[in-house]
Design a protein around this motif. Structure first.
Motif, PDB file in Angstrom:
ATOM      1  N   ARG A  18       1.001  -1.265   0.099  1.00  0.00           N
ATOM      2  CA  ARG A  18      -0.081   0.073   0.001  1.00  0.00           C
ATOM      3  C   ARG A  18       0.959   1.066  -0.403  1.00  0.00           C
ATOM      4  NH1 ARG A  18      -5.475  -1.338   1.350  1.00  0.00           N
ATOM      5  NH2 ARG A  18      -6.326   1.430   0.737  1.00  0.00           N
ATOM      6  N   ILE A  19       0.083   2.005  -0.014  1.00  0.00           N
ATOM      7  CA  ILE A  19       0.640   3.963  -0.362  1.00  0.00           C
ATOM      8  C   ILE A  19       1.009   4.535   0.984  1.00  0.00           C
ATOM      9  CG2 ILE A  19       0.395   5.646  -1.018  1.00  0.00           C
ATOM     10  CD1 ILE A  19      -0.545   4.627  -4.062  1.00  0.00           C
ATOM     11  N   THR A  20       2.126   4.843   1.172  1.00  0.00           N
ATOM     12  CA  THR A  20       2.589   5.382   2.681  1.00  0.00           C
ATOM     13  C   THR A  20       2.509   7.168   1.889  1.00  0.00           C
ATOM     14  OG1 THR A  20       5.127   4.599   2.936  1.00  0.00           O
ATOM     15  CG2 THR A  20       3.494   3.257   3.461  1.00  0.00           C
ATOM     16  N   GLU A  21       2.741   7.524   1.118  1.00  0.00           N
ATOM     17  CA  GLU A  21       3.164   9.207   0.917  1.00  0.00           C
ATOM     18  C   GLU A  21       3.050   9.629  -0.596  1.00  0.00           C
ATOM     19  OE1 GLU A  21       6.028  12.785   2.410  1.00  0.00           O
ATOM     20  OE2 GLU A  21       6.737  10.520   1.722  1.00  0.00           O
ATOM     21  N   ILE A  22       2.278  10.270  -0.585  1.00  0.00           N
ATOM     22  CA  ILE A  22       1.986  10.780  -2.623  1.00  0.00           C
ATOM     23  C   ILE A  22       2.482  12.277  -2.362  1.00  0.00           C
ATOM     24  CG2 ILE A  22      -0.527  11.240  -1.830  1.00  0.00           C
ATOM     25  CD1 ILE A  22      -1.015  10.291  -4.648  1.00  0.00           C
ATOM     26  N   TYR A  36       1.085  18.930  -4.100  1.00  0.00           N
ATOM     27  CA  TYR A  36      -0.100  18.407  -2.972  1.00  0.00           C
ATOM     28  C   TYR A  36       1.050  17.480  -2.582  1.00  0.00           C
ATOM     29  CZ  TYR A  36      -3.228  15.965  -0.451  1.00  0.00           C
ATOM     30  OH  TYR A  36      -4.287  14.953   0.421  1.00  0.00           O
ATOM     31  N   ALA A  37       0.903  17.122  -0.950  1.00  0.00           N
ATOM     32  CA  ALA A  37       1.765  15.937  -0.930  1.00  0.00           C
ATOM     33  C   ALA A  37       1.032  16.058   0.462  1.00  0.00           C
ATOM     34  CB  ALA A  37       3.209  16.300  -0.295  1.00  0.00           C
ATOM     35  N   THR A  38       1.271  14.426   1.119  1.00  0.00           N
ATOM     36  CA  THR A  38       0.781  13.559   2.569  1.00  0.00           C
ATOM     37  C   THR A  38       1.085  12.882   2.273  1.00  0.00           C
ATOM     38  OG1 THR A  38      -0.703  13.076   4.233  1.00  0.00           O
ATOM     39  CG2 THR A  38      -1.044  13.135   1.399  1.00  0.00           C
ATOM     40  N   LEU A  39       1.322  11.985   4.161  1.00  0.00           N
ATOM     41  CA  LEU A  39       1.520  10.780   4.289  1.00  0.00           C
ATOM     42  C   LEU A  39       0.163  10.531   4.176  1.00  0.00           C
ATOM     43  CD1 LEU A  39       3.587  11.242   7.563  1.00  0.00           C
ATOM     44  CD2 LEU A  39       4.308  10.648   5.196  1.00  0.00           C
ATOM     45  N   LEU A  40       0.394   8.768   4.461  1.00  0.00           N
ATOM     46  CA  LEU A  40      -0.898   8.015   4.256  1.00  0.00           C
ATOM     47  C   LEU A  40      -0.805   6.468   5.188  1.00  0.00           C
ATOM     48  CD1 LEU A  40      -2.027   8.435  -0.164  1.00  0.00           C
ATOM     49  CD2 LEU A  40      -2.919   9.232   1.955  1.00  0.00           C
ATOM     50  N   ASN A  41      -2.286   6.490   5.442  1.00  0.00           N
ATOM     51  CA  ASN A  41      -1.528   5.212   6.288  1.00  0.00           C
ATOM     52  C   ASN A  41      -2.605   3.999   5.469  1.00  0.00           C
ATOM     53  OD1 ASN A  41      -2.627   3.296   7.806  1.00  0.00           O
ATOM     54  ND2 ASN A  41      -4.088   4.797   9.741  1.00  0.00           N
ATOM     55  N   ALA A  64      -2.214   9.743   9.692  1.00  0.00           N
ATOM     56  CA  ALA A  64      -2.181  10.294   8.675  1.00  0.00           C
ATOM     57  C   ALA A  64      -3.701   9.656   7.485  1.00  0.00           C
ATOM     58  CB  ALA A  64      -0.987   9.353   7.640  1.00  0.00           C
ATOM     59  N   PRO A  65      -4.494  10.377   6.933  1.00  0.00           N
ATOM     60  CA  PRO A  65      -5.661  10.076   5.939  1.00  0.00           C
ATOM     61  C   PRO A  65      -4.976   8.925   5.606  1.00  0.00           C
ATOM     62  CG  PRO A  65      -4.379  12.063   4.867  1.00  0.00           C
ATOM     63  CD  PRO A  65      -3.088  11.914   6.348  1.00  0.00           C
TER      64      PRO A  65
END
Length: 493
Positions: A18-22, A36-41, A64-65
């Motif tokens: 799964r993705i942890t950051e985009i 745009y950048a964010t960490l992801l759960n 994180a979202p």
């Protein structure tokens, strides 16, 4: 508009990880206009080696979202944009999988900056993002973090677009790597050199990059364009010229295009695609010959990425034995190099072999116990319900039972012991020949269309010998089940 994207993930397999950051940078062809950048759960633990590489820990993503919470933002930001990434297959495959899990088909045109860099800045010692940026003077802060890598890719992309503009009036064959310094002098990094309409050279370069985005970065587009739309086998070679994969198809060009269109399922798959530097092929004319020749080549050459087919395409089978009481016994089991027996029929796995045998037992009134389908010290279940005639308890004599076993064998063996399959050749003026003698595959060859033969020996003289094995036996059986246009079977006594 272009959406330059980079992802960090829990591993290299889109089907499992799964993705942890985009990070997304929107580029208008001249400069970055949005980001745009964010960490992801990811909803799962991040492996220690991934944390060591990226610096992203489980604690960092705990609040994180989740992806479904940012999915709308990703769709809206990238709507109408070309999806750009360094090794675009990897990032694009991960995003497609995340959206597919939400029931949404995410689809964008793609462009790979690895492939575009190889085309516009040839001769670099490495095209990995870190080394390429270092080589051509692009700052890269936050390596192996989505925002840092995506920003560096955006700067690289901007340079590549400027190179297409700068080189428009240069003589054909000019070394474009020398234009980098000239490009840098045009304007500060990230700023537009001019507000002019994109040049035809730039438009053509980008269109070509989009069209070739999913092709292996080392593979020249001209090689793919030259592939034949005909039947045969093909070879993928790495940069050293070594064969790393062998395949076959009735249309080589279309099959290879399908190879490159398939989404990456793992990092190993990405490594395979990125290793392909050349493609060669051999036409066979006949689909049957292509199947047989591919099987032979894989076993002989043992290409690195044909591992699943090196030993056997059909790792299970149905075997014939005779027990101590004189009963012919059909049994299913593993078909591998340690088993010298050649099965009556080879199948894809033991589950299929077991199901196949159940079908034959029911159709020919055979004994479940003798066929290894019912483990019991006494009578089989079918005997108790009057479907078995008692071979399991010695009530039916071997002579009558064995007759039904022979019928079952006849239904799955070659219809004839000695025959040739005459099919299309590599040109309209020849025919292909596949010879089976006394139930054994002998090989294949080609003859002039005027060739005629009256006896089996005439065909032996025109074929090249190949090894008989479980796989080719099954290939021929499967092929004979369906009549092909332009093909006929000639039987000998």
């Amino acid at each position: 508009m272009y959406a330059i994207i980079d992802l960090e993930t829990t591993g290299g397999q889109p089907t499992q990880d799964r993705i942890t950051e985009i990070a997304i940078y929107i580029h208008d062809g001249e400069k970055i206009v949005d980001e745009y950048a964010t960490l992801l759960n990811p909803g799962r633990s991040i492996p220690p080696f991934i944390t060591q590489l990226t610096g992203i820990t489980n604690d960092m993503v705990s609040d994180a979202p989740k992806f479904h919470e940012v999915a709308r933002k990703v769709v809206e930001m990238t709507e109408g944009c070309v999806f750009v990434a360094h090794n675009v297959r990897f990032d694009y495959s991960f995003l497609k999988k995340e959206f597919a899990d939400l029931g949404y088909n995410y689809s964008r045109k793609t462009l790979c900056t690895v492939r575009l860099s190889r085309s516009l800045i040839p001769g670099q010692p490495s095209y990995s993002l870190g080394k390429l940026c270092q080589s051509i003077g692009i700052p890269l802060e936050g390596r192996h973090r989505a925002a840092g890598d995506a920003h560096a890719t955006a700067l690289l992309f901007g340079k590549l677009l400027k190179i297409t503009t700068e080189t428009e009036d240069l003589p054909h064959g000019t070394d474009t790597s020398h234009t980098l310094a000239r490009v840098d002098a045009l304007a500060p990094s990230g700023q537009a050199a001019s507000a002019k309409k994109p040049s035809p050279k730039r438009v053509a370069a980008v269109q070509t990059a989009i069209r070739e985005a999913l092709m292996p970065p080392l593979l020249p587009a001209a090689v793919v364009a030259s592939l034949p739309q005909a039947t045969g086998v093909y070879y993928f070679h790495n940069e050293a010229g070594e064969v790393i994969y062998v395949g076959k198809s009735i249309n080589i060009y279309k099959r290879i295009q399908q190879h490159f269109a398939i989404d990456v399922k793992s990092r190993k798959s990405l490594e395979f695609k990125n290793s392909i530097a050349d493609i060669t092929w051999e036409l066979t004319g006949s689909e049957l010959v292509a199947l047989l020749y591919e099987s032979h080549l894989i076993k002989q050459m043992k290409p690195a990425y044909n591992r699943a087919q090196r030993r056997s395409v059909f790792p299970a089978g149905i075997y014939l034995r005779t027990n101590e009481d004189g009963y012919k016994v059909l049994a299913y089991g593993r078909a591998d190099a340690r088993n010298a027996e050649i099965p009556i029929i080879a199948l894809g796995n033991q589950y299929k072999a077991q199901g196949f045998l159940y079908h034959k037992v029911a159709k020919y009134n055979l004994c479940q116990k003798l066929c290894g389908l019912y483990k019991t010290p006494g009578a089989c279940f079918d005997y108790q319900v009057h479907r078995c005639q008692g071979a399991c308890v010695g009530q039916e004599p071997p002579e009558s039972y064995n007759l039904r076993v022979d019928e079952a064998i006849d239904s799955i063996s070659y219809e004839h012991e000695s025959f040739v399959v005459i099919g299309p050749g590599r040109t309209e003026l020849e025919k292909s020949i596949v010879l089976v003698e006394n139930g054994r595959y002998c090989g294949f060859g080609y003859v002039d269309e005027t060739f005629s033969a009256r006896k089996l020996a005439d065909f032996r003289d025109v074929i090249k010998g190949y090894t008989d094995n479980k796989d080719v036996q099954q290939i021929i059986r499967n092929h004979l089940r369906t009549k092909r246009k332009g093909e006929r079977v000639k039987v000998f006594g």
